[in-house]
Enzyme design. Structure first.
Site, PDB file in Angstrom:
ATOM      1  N   ASP A 115       0.856  -1.184   0.000  1.00  0.00           N
ATOM      2  CA  ASP A 115       0.000   0.000   0.000  1.00  0.00           C
ATOM      3  C   ASP A 115       0.900   1.244   0.000  1.00  0.00           C
ATOM      4  O   ASP A 115       1.791   1.362  -0.832  1.00  0.00           O
ATOM      5  CB  ASP A 115      -0.960  -0.071   1.208  1.00  0.00           C
ATOM      6  CG  ASP A 115      -2.004   1.030   1.224  1.00  0.00           C
ATOM      7  OD1 ASP A 115      -3.015   0.894   0.521  1.00  0.00           O
ATOM      8  OD2 ASP A 115      -1.809   2.021   1.953  1.00  0.00           O
ATOM      9  N   HIS A 163      -7.077  -6.614  -0.648  1.00  0.00           N
ATOM     10  CA  HIS A 163      -6.065  -5.578  -0.469  1.00  0.00           C
ATOM     11  C   HIS A 163      -5.073  -5.870   0.648  1.00  0.00           C
ATOM     12  O   HIS A 163      -3.921  -5.451   0.577  1.00  0.00           O
ATOM     13  CB  HIS A 163      -6.758  -4.239  -0.193  1.00  0.00           C
ATOM     14  CG  HIS A 163      -5.815  -3.094  -0.052  1.00  0.00           C
ATOM     15  ND1 HIS A 163      -5.069  -2.621  -1.113  1.00  0.00           N
ATOM     16  CD2 HIS A 163      -5.480  -2.331   1.024  1.00  0.00           C
ATOM     17  CE1 HIS A 163      -4.313  -1.607  -0.695  1.00  0.00           C
ATOM     18  NE2 HIS A 163      -4.548  -1.420   0.589  1.00  0.00           N
TER      19      HIS A 163
END
Length: 331
Positions: free
Chosen positions: A112, A307
């Site tokens: 991320d 994610h």
């Protein structure tokens, strides 16, 4: 020992702290001191605790594992100025950590936002990089225009990165009920995908602020963290707040302006891109074309993961990292 939930002390190495690059930084370390070093960099809204499954696996494979709570997160200091969170500071923190530990070069692995930072390391500090691993986050070419302007045009004014540019409000909203916020973000792939879709009546996509307002965490079937691990994240963000993390986003335009003269390629440096099949925020398609600007690149796919890949599919992530490390940096 910390004053955090017991699951934290049970799963993390003892914390270490020092003044690094002008702030009090906390990090966690495991593995042989004389082994090749790998630095694991977390994203938003996470902390070093996100790497709890990777730390013992990499240490047991013979590597020196170093995992910082990055600037504004966890037990690391959160300076007040927005400009204290630009890319010069974020990469400078990693350089300062290596300096403090007397390490010449390391492999940097980032997920991320941590991925954005580690892909900048070979552009800004090439002499400190042995290799780069992007987890979900690809190496992205410099945007042709200010990225905030681009995000506003593409996704709408309520898209979370655009919303995060608003002074004070986002951190207040996120911090009003930390457990609700963390349960909203840390969900299974389909739930994150649905939260990112634009409303049928029209409006912004990835409008996480609006989606959070309507989110009811009671009996949410999409949680993937254990209750005790969720309690750790909640305690950490109750302690730090969200202002530091949001301030990373408030430097998108500043970083873009400052990057005009940086290199546009990564040559001669081993790189690994680990993609997640079901990531709605950083899709595998975003890694298309990386081969054109990175001379030594391998790409692998974690199937079934959304994610939060190193937490959703830790065994697969560990396997890919350790296999690549053993081939490129034998312990």
């Amino acid at each position: 020992m910390t004053d955090l939930p017991a699951a934290f002390d049970r799963q993390m190495p003892p914390s270490q702290s020092a003044q690094i690059n002008g702030i009090g930084m906390t990090w966690y370390e495991a593995g042989p001191k004389d082994a090749p070093a790998i630095v694991l960099c977390h994203g938003f809204p996470e902390t070093a605790f996100s790497w709890r499954w990777q730390i013992p696996a990499l240490a047991e494979a013979g590597y020196r594992v170093i995992v910082p709570d990055q600037r504004g997160y966890g037990l690391t200091e959160a300076p007040p100025a927005v400009t204290d969170y630009d890319m010069a500071h974020l990469t400078g923190d990693l350089v300062g950590l290596l300096d403090h530990l007397k390490i010449d070069k390391a492999v940097f692995c980032g997920h991320d936002w941590g991925g954005i930072v580690v892909w900048q390391m070979p552009l800004m500090h090439p002499d400190r990089c042995a290799g780069i691993i992007g987890l979900n986050t690809p190496f992205m070419r410099r945007y042709p225009i200010d990225p905030i302007e681009l995000f506003r045009k593409t996704f709408g004014p309520d898209m979370y990165i655009v919303w995060f540019q608003t002074p004070d409000e986002p951190e207040a909203v996120l911090g009003a009920d930390v457990e609700k916020t963390m349960r909203f973000f840390m969900r299974k792939p389909a739930a994150v995908r649905d939260a990112g879709e634009a409303p049928k009546e029209g409006g912004s996509s990835f409008a996480f602020g609006q989606a959070l307002a309507h989110y009811d965490p009671a009996n949410d079937p999409n949680q993937f963290l254990s209750d005790e691990d969720m309690a750790v994240f909640v305690a950490l963000f109750q302690r730090s707040g969200f202002r530091g993390g949001v301030n990373w986003y408030r430097n998108f335009s500043r970083n873009w302006q400052a990057s005009a003269d940086l290199p546009t390629r990564i040559d001669g440096l081993p790189c690994l891109m680990i993609m997640a099949e079901k990531d709605a925020v950083l899709s595998p398609a975003m890694a298309d074309g990386m081969e054109e600007v990175i001379s030594d690149l391998e790409k692998v796919l974690v199937t079934g993961s959304g994610h939060w890949t190193q937490q959703e599919k830790p065994e697969a992530v560990n396997g890919f990292i350790i296999d690549w490390m053993r081939r490129r940096f034998p312990a």
